[in-house]
Write an enzyme that holds these catalytic residues in place. Structure first.
Site, PDB file in Angstrom:
ATOM      1  N   TYR A 266      45.527  36.630  53.423  1.00  0.00           N
ATOM      2  CA  TYR A 266      45.211  37.400  54.632  1.00  0.00           C
ATOM      3  C   TYR A 266      44.186  36.665  55.511  1.00  0.00           C
ATOM      4  O   TYR A 266      43.204  37.245  55.974  1.00  0.00           O
ATOM      5  CB  TYR A 266      44.737  38.809  54.248  1.00  0.00           C
ATOM      6  CG  TYR A 266      45.780  39.535  53.444  1.00  0.00           C
ATOM      7  CD1 TYR A 266      46.900  40.075  54.063  1.00  0.00           C
ATOM      8  CD2 TYR A 266      45.692  39.610  52.057  1.00  0.00           C
ATOM      9  CE1 TYR A 266      47.896  40.709  53.317  1.00  0.00           C
ATOM     10  CE2 TYR A 266      46.673  40.234  51.310  1.00  0.00           C
ATOM     11  CZ  TYR A 266      47.777  40.782  51.948  1.00  0.00           C
ATOM     12  OH  TYR A 266      48.768  41.391  51.215  1.00  0.00           O
TER      13      TYR A 266
ATOM     14  N   GLU B 162      55.447  42.359  43.464  1.00  0.00           N
ATOM     15  CA  GLU B 162      55.194  41.956  44.853  1.00  0.00           C
ATOM     16  C   GLU B 162      53.819  41.292  44.992  1.00  0.00           C
ATOM     17  O   GLU B 162      53.000  41.690  45.819  1.00  0.00           O
ATOM     18  CB  GLU B 162      55.272  43.177  45.778  1.00  0.00           C
ATOM     19  CG  GLU B 162      56.607  43.904  45.730  1.00  0.00           C
ATOM     20  CD  GLU B 162      56.561  45.234  46.463  1.00  0.00           C
ATOM     21  OE1 GLU B 162      55.530  45.526  47.115  1.00  0.00           O
ATOM     22  OE2 GLU B 162      57.535  46.000  46.378  1.00  0.00           O
ATOM     23  N   PRO B 163      53.518  40.249  44.194  1.00  0.00           N
ATOM     24  CA  PRO B 163      52.210  39.612  44.299  1.00  0.00           C
ATOM     25  C   PRO B 163      52.061  38.844  45.607  1.00  0.00           C
ATOM     26  O   PRO B 163      52.981  38.180  46.065  1.00  0.00           O
ATOM     27  CB  PRO B 163      52.176  38.657  43.101  1.00  0.00           C
ATOM     28  CG  PRO B 163      53.619  38.348  42.853  1.00  0.00           C
ATOM     29  CD  PRO B 163      54.372  39.601  43.191  1.00  0.00           C
ATOM     30  N   GLY B 164      50.904  38.966  46.210  1.00  0.00           N
ATOM     31  CA  GLY B 164      50.593  38.201  47.419  1.00  0.00           C
ATOM     32  C   GLY B 164      49.408  37.301  47.177  1.00  0.00           C
ATOM     33  O   GLY B 164      49.524  36.107  46.971  1.00  0.00           O
ATOM     34  N   ARG B 165      48.210  37.918  47.123  1.00  0.00           N
ATOM     35  CA  ARG B 165      46.982  37.124  46.984  1.00  0.00           C
ATOM     36  C   ARG B 165      46.916  36.373  45.656  1.00  0.00           C
ATOM     37  O   ARG B 165      46.224  35.355  45.559  1.00  0.00           O
ATOM     38  CB  ARG B 165      45.758  38.025  47.164  1.00  0.00           C
ATOM     39  CG  ARG B 165      45.530  39.015  46.087  1.00  0.00           C
ATOM     40  CD  ARG B 165      44.319  39.925  46.379  1.00  0.00           C
ATOM     41  NE  ARG B 165      44.610  40.851  47.463  1.00  0.00           N
ATOM     42  CZ  ARG B 165      43.960  40.870  48.632  1.00  0.00           C
ATOM     43  NH1 ARG B 165      43.000  40.006  48.868  1.00  0.00           N
ATOM     44  NH2 ARG B 165      44.265  41.753  49.544  1.00  0.00           N
TER      45      ARG B 165
ATOM     46  N   HIS C 103      52.369  50.625  43.783  1.00  0.00           N
ATOM     47  CA  HIS C 103      51.321  49.631  44.033  1.00  0.00           C
ATOM     48  C   HIS C 103      50.013  50.256  43.598  1.00  0.00           C
ATOM     49  O   HIS C 103      49.581  51.267  44.160  1.00  0.00           O
ATOM     50  CB  HIS C 103      51.265  49.250  45.513  1.00  0.00           C
ATOM     51  CG  HIS C 103      50.532  47.964  45.786  1.00  0.00           C
ATOM     52  ND1 HIS C 103      49.219  47.779  45.421  1.00  0.00           N
ATOM     53  CD2 HIS C 103      50.921  46.802  46.377  1.00  0.00           C
ATOM     54  CE1 HIS C 103      48.837  46.559  45.788  1.00  0.00           C
ATOM     55  NE2 HIS C 103      49.847  45.951  46.355  1.00  0.00           N
TER      56      HIS C 103
ATOM     57  N   PHE D 290      39.556  42.736  58.070  1.00  0.00           N
ATOM     58  CA  PHE D 290      40.785  43.401  57.636  1.00  0.00           C
ATOM     59  C   PHE D 290      40.982  43.444  56.123  1.00  0.00           C
ATOM     60  O   PHE D 290      41.800  44.222  55.632  1.00  0.00           O
ATOM     61  CB  PHE D 290      41.994  42.720  58.274  1.00  0.00           C
ATOM     62  CG  PHE D 290      42.032  42.853  59.770  1.00  0.00           C
ATOM     63  CD1 PHE D 290      41.946  44.093  60.378  1.00  0.00           C
ATOM     64  CD2 PHE D 290      42.140  41.734  60.583  1.00  0.00           C
ATOM     65  CE1 PHE D 290      41.983  44.220  61.754  1.00  0.00           C
ATOM     66  CE2 PHE D 290      42.176  41.852  61.964  1.00  0.00           C
ATOM     67  CZ  PHE D 290      42.088  43.095  62.553  1.00  0.00           C
ATOM     68  N   ASP D 291      40.271  42.577  55.387  1.00  0.00           N
ATOM     69  CA  ASP D 291      40.533  42.501  53.949  1.00  0.00           C
ATOM     70  C   ASP D 291      39.267  42.643  53.104  1.00  0.00           C
ATOM     71  O   ASP D 291      39.268  42.283  51.935  1.00  0.00           O
ATOM     72  CB  ASP D 291      41.241  41.177  53.620  1.00  0.00           C
ATOM     73  CG  ASP D 291      41.985  41.221  52.300  1.00  0.00           C
ATOM     74  OD1 ASP D 291      42.547  42.274  51.968  1.00  0.00           O
ATOM     75  OD2 ASP D 291      41.982  40.201  51.585  1.00  0.00           O
TER      76      ASP D 291
ATOM     77  N   GLY E 113      48.635  43.829  43.862  1.00  0.00           N
ATOM     78  CA  GLY E 113      47.300  44.202  43.428  1.00  0.00           C
ATOM     79  C   GLY E 113      46.645  43.193  42.523  1.00  0.00           C
ATOM     80  O   GLY E 113      45.462  43.298  42.207  1.00  0.00           O
TER      81      GLY E 113
ATOM     82  N   ASP F 198      33.429  35.956  72.241  1.00  0.00           N
ATOM     83  CA  ASP F 198      33.164  37.318  71.802  1.00  0.00           C
ATOM     84  C   ASP F 198      31.939  37.331  70.892  1.00  0.00           C
ATOM     85  O   ASP F 198      31.895  36.628  69.876  1.00  0.00           O
ATOM     86  CB  ASP F 198      34.384  37.861  71.051  1.00  0.00           C
ATOM     87  CG  ASP F 198      34.263  39.335  70.712  1.00  0.00           C
ATOM     88  OD1 ASP F 198      33.165  39.904  70.896  1.00  0.00           O
ATOM     89  OD2 ASP F 198      35.260  39.914  70.257  1.00  0.00           O
TER      90      ASP F 198
ATOM     91  N   LYS G  14      53.678  38.853  53.812  1.00  0.00           N
ATOM     92  CA  LYS G  14      52.609  39.239  54.741  1.00  0.00           C
ATOM     93  C   LYS G  14      51.265  38.639  54.366  1.00  0.00           C
ATOM     94  O   LYS G  14      50.399  38.457  55.223  1.00  0.00           O
ATOM     95  CB  LYS G  14      52.491  40.758  54.804  1.00  0.00           C
ATOM     96  CG  LYS G  14      52.202  41.434  53.471  1.00  0.00           C
ATOM     97  CD  LYS G  14      52.171  42.936  53.610  1.00  0.00           C
ATOM     98  CE  LYS G  14      52.082  43.625  52.254  1.00  0.00           C
ATOM     99  NZ  LYS G  14      53.357  43.491  51.497  1.00  0.00           N
TER     100      LYS G  14
END
Length: 454
Positions: A429, A292-295, A204, A367-368, A244, A401, A68
């Site tokens: 993200y 579960e590393p993402g960033r 997490h 969002f982040d 995290g 917008d 994600k």
């Protein structure tokens, strides 16, 4: 794996070899050559270095990339080639992992609250490892496990007082007493339902957690619950330490990053490794640790460039015209911005319009909790902000917008149409939430690899 061998494995993606290890210079020239108002690069060499850093810090923890965070095919494919598994939160993400060659055993469906139809779909895809954190979710997973399948259920617990920049406990995670109740309920349900087992525990600690102690305490709680699960007849073998993790470079893009204490990733990894040795005494020597590393992987490897295509200098309408006090330039009325600045009309603020905005990569502002660290370039050369005239400025994205504003009321140098904004560490993200609102295409991402001797 060397850069050359990695590039060869990704050859169908046609990665560009960037000269002199300078992706910014490459991007600026590419934009000018192709007449682009925005582009991004994913540097697979940086991605490779992050994986290598992870393996040095936590050799016993198998990283499962959180798709994600950035599901771009190049990132997912590269991480698979580098030996990572995947954390998926939807059937589509499971399919994405499988599409790059990932095995079923390399995927965990780590969404603690799932629609029944998605549970069935993921089972159809072959994946059988699911997380849960509530009674209703446990029952739902049992009821939707197909005949002949044995669901591997992972209980997600709630770490407390982690000191993270963003805490996820408001949405997911079972408390200490709730975890105990769920394990006892699982034992009761297992007496009549033979289609599942409690396979392990996950947590997490939240995004931007600088304290290794937060992970240590969570692992200790998983170990305590493992003992209880064993007493109840289960044999958990999995600890999922979640995500995290953040890089020092990406940390600078978070709002209020000054409030986050300095940290050393290697020290955090050492604390986790030490506690996992203790956990293995309870879980058994065949215990498996994943994350579960993402960033941590996606942030540093992506850089964005966007070009200014519009500018409005807003002069102070209430300021008395100083033209009478100035030598006359000519007899004509001041109609251009240049004339008005020459005649020292006061600039109230400046509005810029660029090729990338809130509906694109900059959605992470909303969002982040990101405050992008922008650098400004004229042609290929960075502006010396110390010597530049600065004004209160607003930078708007390309949609209609008015909320499509990526910088609001900040002092920055006076920029020209054609100048560039460069944002580094912009992979987490960003592309994941980009849309085609107003019919504006998502900014393309070019794959680059550093030269072997970089």
């Amino acid at each position: 794996m060397t850069e050359q061998s990695l590039a060869k494995r990704l050859s169908d993606l046609q990665p560009h070899i960037i000269p002199n290890n300078d992706s910014t210079d490459y991007m600026l020239k590419y934009c000018m050559e192709k007449d682009l108002d925005a582009m991004a690069v994913v540097n697979v060499s940086i991605l490779k270095r992050q994986v290598e850093l992870w393996k040095r810090a936590m050799p016993s923890v198998w990283p499962h990339y959180a798709i994600k965070c950035n599901p771009h095919p190049v990132i997912v494919r590269t991480l698979h080639e580098l030996g990572c598994g995947f954390d998926a939160a939807s059937p589509n993400e499971v399919e994405k992992a499988l599409s790059v060659g990932s095995t079923i055993s390399s995927i965990i469906y780590a969404n603690p609250q799932k629609q029944a139809v998605n549970i069935k779909k993921v089972y159809e895809l072959g994946v059988d490892t699911f997380t849960f954190d509530s009674e209703m979710e446990l029952i739902k997973m049992i009821e939707n496990t197909p005949e002949g399948k044995i669901g591997q259920f992972v209980l997600r617990i709630l770490p407390v007082n982690t000191g993270a920049h963003q805490n996820f406990g408001s949405k997911f995670g079972a408390s200490k007493k709730e975890s105990e109740r769920l394990l006892k309920l699982a034992q009761r349900l297992a007496q009549t339902h033979k289609n599942f087992t409690i396979a392990g525990f996950s947590f997490h600690v939240g995004t931007g957690c600088p304290f290794g102690e937060a992970y240590v305490k969570a692992i200790q709680e998983c170990t305590r619950l493992c003992s209880l699960a064993q007493e109840l007849g289960f044999a958990p073998k999995l600890i999922d330490i979640g995500g995290g993790f953040i890089t020092q470079e990406a940390l600078l893009h978070l709002k209020d990053h000054e409030s986050i204490p300095s940290f050393n990733f290697m020290d955090i990894g050492a604390a986790i490794e030490k506690q996992l040795i203790e956990a293995r005494k309870v879980f058994g020597e065949d215990m498996k640790a994943i994350s579960e590393p993402g960033r941590f992987f996606a942030s540093n490897c992506v850089k964005l460039v966007t070009r200014i295509y519009g500018r409005r200098i807003m002069f102070d309408d209430n300021e008395p015209d100083v033209i009478e006090q100035m030598p006359k330039v000519d007899e004509e009325e001041s109609l251009t911005e240049s004339d008005m600045m020459i005649r020292q009309n006061k600039i109230e603020h400046v509005k810029y319009y660029v090729g990338e905005g809130m509906y694109g990569y900059f959605n992470n502002i909303m969002f982040d909790h990101v405050l992008p660290n922008m650098r400004f370039f004229r042609n290929e050369f960075p502006l010396d902000e110390q010597d530049c005239e600065k004004h209160i400025s607003y930078i708007f994205g390309p949609t209609c917008d008015s909320m499509d504003c990526i910088l609001e009321g900040k002092q920055i140098p006076l920029l020209e149409i054609g100048d560039f904004i460069v944002v580094e560490c912009f992979g987490a993200y960003t592309w994941a939430g980009a849309t085609e609102f107003n019919g504006i295409a998502v900014t393309q991402m070019v794959t680059v690899v550093e030269p072997e001797d970089a």
